[in-house]
Design a protein around this motif. Structure first.
Motif, mmCIF file in Angstrom:
data_model
loop_
_atom_site.group_PDB
_atom_site.id
_atom_site.type_symbol
_atom_site.label_atom_id
_atom_site.label_comp_id
_atom_site.label_asym_id
_atom_site.label_seq_id
_atom_site.Cartn_x
_atom_site.Cartn_y
_atom_site.Cartn_z
ATOM 1 N N LEU A 165 79.164 46.199 44.561
ATOM 2 C CA LEU A 165 78.502 47.503 44.695
ATOM 3 C C LEU A 165 78.082 47.685 46.155
ATOM 4 C CD1 LEU A 165 76.155 47.529 41.547
ATOM 5 C CD2 LEU A 165 78.427 48.546 41.789
ATOM 6 N N ILE A 220 79.297 50.339 34.681
ATOM 7 C CA ILE A 220 79.746 48.981 34.992
ATOM 8 C C ILE A 220 80.412 48.408 33.734
ATOM 9 C CG2 ILE A 220 79.020 46.647 35.617
ATOM 10 C CD1 ILE A 220 76.731 47.866 37.200
ATOM 11 N N PRO A 240 74.906 51.774 38.629
ATOM 12 C CA PRO A 240 75.790 52.679 37.891
ATOM 13 C C PRO A 240 75.773 52.372 36.397
ATOM 14 C CG PRO A 240 76.903 51.762 39.825
ATOM 15 C CD PRO A 240 75.623 51.005 39.661
ATOM 16 N N LEU A 257 77.021 40.647 40.037
ATOM 17 C CA LEU A 257 77.090 41.749 40.993
ATOM 18 C C LEU A 257 76.988 41.210 42.416
ATOM 19 C CD1 LEU A 257 74.649 44.317 39.297
ATOM 20 C CD2 LEU A 257 77.142 44.154 39.036
ATOM 21 N N GLN A 289 82.039 51.156 43.874
ATOM 22 C CA GLN A 289 82.079 50.092 42.877
ATOM 23 C C GLN A 289 83.502 49.532 42.806
ATOM 24 O OE1 GLN A 289 81.378 49.556 38.056
ATOM 25 N NE2 GLN A 289 80.720 51.432 39.059
ATOM 26 N N TYR A 345 76.695 50.391 49.102
ATOM 27 C CA TYR A 345 75.894 51.613 49.165
ATOM 28 C C TYR A 345 76.007 52.268 50.543
ATOM 29 C CZ TYR A 345 73.898 49.783 44.866
ATOM 30 O OH TYR A 345 73.744 49.299 43.600
ATOM 31 N N SER A 385 81.616 42.438 39.961
ATOM 32 C CA SER A 385 81.744 43.776 40.525
ATOM 33 C C SER A 385 81.000 43.840 41.845
ATOM 34 C CB SER A 385 81.177 44.831 39.575
ATOM 35 O OG SER A 385 81.249 46.125 40.152
ATOM 36 N N THR A 393 85.938 46.428 41.277
ATOM 37 C CA THR A 393 86.228 45.260 40.454
ATOM 38 C C THR A 393 87.646 44.813 40.788
ATOM 39 O OG1 THR A 393 87.176 46.473 38.584
ATOM 40 C CG2 THR A 393 84.777 46.202 38.623
ATOM 41 N N ILE A 437 77.819 55.289 46.012
ATOM 42 C CA ILE A 437 77.955 53.908 45.535
ATOM 43 C C ILE A 437 79.438 53.627 45.315
ATOM 44 C CG2 ILE A 437 77.289 52.212 43.802
ATOM 45 C CD1 ILE A 437 74.909 53.996 43.108
#
Length: 371
Positions: free
Chosen positions: A48, A115, A112, A122, A63, A50, A46, A65, A61
């Motif tokens: 992430l 997830i 988060p 990550l 996110q 910011y 994943s 995938t 955030i």
């Protein structure tokens, strides 16, 4: 005005053809699409990213995938800068109560809670001061006040972590044909001229790593003491290796990032033994991995919209696909053990998953009673 515009356009086009790396750094700023990023992620990773909206006091955030894209937002705590400073200082000074409090608060803010359970890696794209936060040691839940570090729920116990300067750099990384691992190991060991402490453990570190590679019948070239020279790093010889390992001192100049440097020896009158970030930009590596087993090499000046500018940025520009750097002053002996175990993990699998191997080496070191 039209003539000046045309001259500028012609100049930029010339840069694109003659200096493609600089062009990508300065002008190729097209933001990648979500679908493009998803195609670069496997089912266990994943991303992430910011973003801090100072005007509205919000943290966003993003996110990503390989199947989903989610956005979460939080109100920024008024004491965010104090939290980050307290978190880093508590690690440095080993203040476990302050550490546990700040690591829990930052963990709740930055990680988060949605997830997917299938994720075990990550990719962090920080912003601003988040670029100096070690996410691996954030805490994933609140626990009773502890007098021991070992049982705490560190993020690294659940996820492997790697960092990127920008999403566009993920797309620019090419899927090249893997080469058999070959490593150049560089350890100056003594630094009398620069009045820095000697690093006797660094010589054992690079010797152990050389033995690991040679045990697998892989190429490993070792340069220690006066042979670990600035001239060596600036020579074409360095292009032979896809792993470069520097066990030495490093300094990041936060006010003048181009003066950040790696300490080596000088074997010609034209060199001073200091490999500056400004000089690294003019080098060309062909390295899948560069490791700076040195102090505070991951830090740098924080520029708005640019992230942390230091040695890392220069090395990426010069052709490093992956970096291992440090936020801290590193201990000689434990760092040697960590690095040896890391390469042991790297050489046990193909293709090497570097962030996962570094995670295993860190977890192994955490189990050592001496540390």
């Amino acid at each position: 005005k039209k003539r000046i515009f045309n001259e500028i356009l012609t100049f930029i086009q010339k840069l694109e053809k003659q200096f493609p790396e600089y062009f990508n750094l300065k002008f190729n700023t097209t933001a990648p699409g979500i679908l493009q990023l998803q195609q670069k992620l496997n089912s266990h990773t994943s991303l992430l990213s910011y973003f801090i909206d100072d005007r509205n006091n919000q943290l966003y955030i993003f996110q990503v995938t390989n199947r989903k894209f989610l956005i979460t937002s939080h109100s920024l705590p008024n004491n965010l800068n104090r939290l980050i400073t307290g978190y880093r200082n508590s690690i440095y000074y080993r203040e476990i109560n302050t550490y546990q409090s700040t690591a829990e608060q930052l963990g709740e803010l930055l990680v988060p809670d949605n997830i997917p359970s299938s994720i075990n890696q990550l990719v962090i794209l920080p912003t601003g001061r988040l670029g100096i936060v070690p996410f691996e040691s954030l805490l994933l839940r609140q626990t009773a006040i502890s007098t021991s570090y070992k049982p705490l729920p560190y993020l690294i116990k659940k996820y492997a972590v790697r960092y990127e300067f920008a999403a566009s750099l993920i797309l620019q990384k090419e899927n090249t044909t893997p080469r058999p691992p070959s490593i150049m190991l560089c350890a100056p060991v003594s630094f009398e001229k620069d009045k820095l402490a000697d690093l006797p453990g660094s010589e054992q570190e690079v010797t152990n790593i050389q033995s690991l590679f040679e045990g697998k019948k892989l190429s490993a070239s070792l340069f220690t003491n006066s042979h670990a020279s600035e001239q060596l790093i600036k020579s074409d010889k360095i292009k032979q290796y896809n792993y470069l390992h520097f066990a030495t001192h490093g300094i990041v100049d936060e006010q003048n990032p181009e003066l950040s440097r790696i300490f080596l020896h000088a074997d010609t009158e034209s060199e001073d033994g200091h490999l500056y970030a400004g000089e690294i930009y003019n080098l060309t590596f062909q390295a899948d991995l560069i490791t700076l087993s040195a102090c505070q090499t991951g830090l740098g000046k924080i520029s708005k919209g640019e992230g942390v500018i230091g040695l890392s940025r220069a090395l990426i520009y010069a052709g490093a696909n992956h970096l291992v750097v440090s936020f801290w002053s590193v201990a000689d002996e434990s760092t040697a053990n960590l690095m040896t175990d890391f390469y042991q993990q790297v050489l046990t699998s193909s293709p090497a998953d570097l962030s996962k191997h570094l995670r295993v080496a860190k977890l192994n070191l955490m189990q050592e009673p001496a540390y």
